[in-house]
Write an enzyme that holds these catalytic residues in place. Structure first.
Site, mmCIF file in Angstrom:
data_model
loop_
_atom_site.group_PDB
_atom_site.id
_atom_site.type_symbol
_atom_site.label_atom_id
_atom_site.label_comp_id
_atom_site.label_asym_id
_atom_site.label_seq_id
_atom_site.Cartn_x
_atom_site.Cartn_y
_atom_site.Cartn_z
ATOM 1 N N ASP A 1 0.860 -1.182 0.000
ATOM 2 C CA ASP A 1 0.000 0.000 0.000
ATOM 3 C C ASP A 1 0.899 1.237 0.000
ATOM 4 O O ASP A 1 1.776 1.369 0.872
ATOM 5 C CB ASP A 1 -0.916 0.007 1.226
ATOM 6 C CG ASP A 1 -1.971 1.096 1.137
ATOM 7 O OD1 ASP A 1 -3.035 0.829 0.557
ATOM 8 O OD2 ASP A 1 -1.712 2.216 1.639
ATOM 9 N N ASN B 1 -2.195 13.057 -3.700
ATOM 10 C CA ASN B 1 -3.225 13.467 -4.654
ATOM 11 C C ASN B 1 -3.742 14.864 -4.336
ATOM 12 O O ASN B 1 -3.937 15.690 -5.237
ATOM 13 C CB ASN B 1 -4.396 12.474 -4.618
ATOM 14 C CG ASN B 1 -4.371 11.513 -5.803
ATOM 15 O OD1 ASN B 1 -3.615 11.702 -6.749
ATOM 16 N ND2 ASN B 1 -5.197 10.493 -5.745
ATOM 17 N N ASP C 1 -2.118 9.725 -10.856
ATOM 18 C CA ASP C 1 -2.229 8.663 -11.866
ATOM 19 C C ASP C 1 -0.853 8.312 -12.433
ATOM 20 O O ASP C 1 -0.527 7.141 -12.635
ATOM 21 C CB ASP C 1 -3.151 9.095 -12.999
ATOM 22 C CG ASP C 1 -4.618 9.139 -12.573
ATOM 23 O OD1 ASP C 1 -4.928 8.627 -11.477
ATOM 24 O OD2 ASP C 1 -5.427 9.679 -13.343
ATOM 25 N N GLU D 1 -4.508 2.647 -4.205
ATOM 26 C CA GLU D 1 -3.048 2.600 -4.174
ATOM 27 C C GLU D 1 -2.534 1.278 -3.600
ATOM 28 O O GLU D 1 -1.390 1.188 -3.172
ATOM 29 C CB GLU D 1 -2.511 3.765 -3.342
ATOM 30 C CG GLU D 1 -2.865 3.724 -1.855
ATOM 31 C CD GLU D 1 -4.209 4.348 -1.529
ATOM 32 O OE1 GLU D 1 -4.383 4.780 -0.379
ATOM 33 O OE2 GLU D 1 -5.082 4.406 -2.432
#
Length: 293
Positions: free
Chosen positions: A177, A185, A194, A220
């Site tokens: 993770d 983000n 992305d 993620e």
């Protein structure tokens, strides 16, 4: 009808059949009870890329893909079942042409009465290569994460589970993770997020090698399946991935574990997932495994 007239009509009908067979745009082949070609038309020769002189007296193994030879060997049993059920037999096989081009073919097989009431088989062959390519493309899309190109959950379930034997003890599953991805983000925007995911997947593929399978589990979170690998090897791959991503400021938390004897791969995944959460709770940016059993 007199005997001579009946014989003459049979000759005419046979001549007409042979003309239809030879000129048919449908690829067709006749095989005897031994599975050897006794007649092939021009369309069949064009399909398999071989002249009739290299087919007559030989079996379809001359152009059958090696992976489909077992299916070819079962044709006699399939035909017997088809006759009992009063239906034709349809099979999909791959033809390997002399230039090594592979074509997918749908064969429709029906019984045919040969000379002296011999039991022959008539095969009509339809080139379905384009259809298979479309189907394979759709299947690949359904198994692949559109953003990163990694396997998705379905892809992992369909593919990873199928290539790893449930009784193996040389497979490691790791759940990763990315740390603080939401914060990344929020700070840099979704386009940057992305790109980060795509770059991470590209780097991970380089680090895990040909025996590694990579899936994006969602958001993620990723699953890495390492075949022919032990804990030490898995740790080495994960450390290489961490070293390759650190310069970009990306870190991850990982849990990894070795598949146990007689354990399904999904159970191994669940254990790796729990270990990943331990790594998160322990402060992130670390790799945790369980004690060997």
């Amino acid at each position: 009808m007199r005997e001579g007239e009946r014989a003459g009509r049979c000759v005419v009908e046979e001549h007409r059949y042979r003309r239809m067979f030879a000129s048919s745009p449908v690829a067709q082949a006749l095989s005897d009870a031994e599975g050897l070609f006794v007649e092939v038309n021009a369309a069949y020769c064009e399909l398999v890329g071989l002249p009739s002189s290299e087919l007559i007296g030989r079996s379809a193994t001359v152009h059958t893909h090696p992976d489909d030879l077992a299916l070819h060997g079962s044709v006699e049993d399939l035909m017997a079942a088809g006759v009992a059920a009063e239906r034709s037999v349809k099979v999909e096989v791959r033809v390997v042409r002399p230039d090594d081009e592979i074509r997918w073919v749908l064969l429709t097989l029906v019984p045919f009465t040969g000379p002296a009431d011999a039991e022959w088989t008539l095969a009509a062959a339809l080139d379905i290569t384009e259809r298979k390519e479309v189907e394979d493309g759709i299947l690949l899309a359904s198994r692949t994460d559109q953003l990163t190109g990694a396997l998705n959950r379905r892809g992992w379930s369909d593919y990873a589970v199928s290539v790893v034997d449930d009784n193996s003890v040389d497979t490691v599953v790791a759940v990763l993770d990315l740390d603080h991805f939401k914060q990344f983000n929020d700070t840099f925007g979704h386009a940057a997020g992305d790109k980060l995911l795509r770059d991470f997947v590209s780097t991970a593929r380089e680090c895990i090698g040909v025996d590694g399978l990579l899936a994006r589990w969602g958001g993620e979170e990723f699953v890495i399946t390492l075949r022919n690998c032990d804990r030490r090897g898995a740790l080495g791959s994960l450390e290489a991935l961490a070293a390759a991503t650190t310069p970009s400021g990306v870190t991850f938390s990982a849990g990894y574990t070795l598949q146990r004897p007689n354990e399904g791969l999904r159970h191994t995944l669940d254990r790796a997932d729990a270990l990943m959460f331990q790594a998160k709770r322990a402060g992130r940016n670390r790799m945790i495994t369980d004690a060997p059993r």
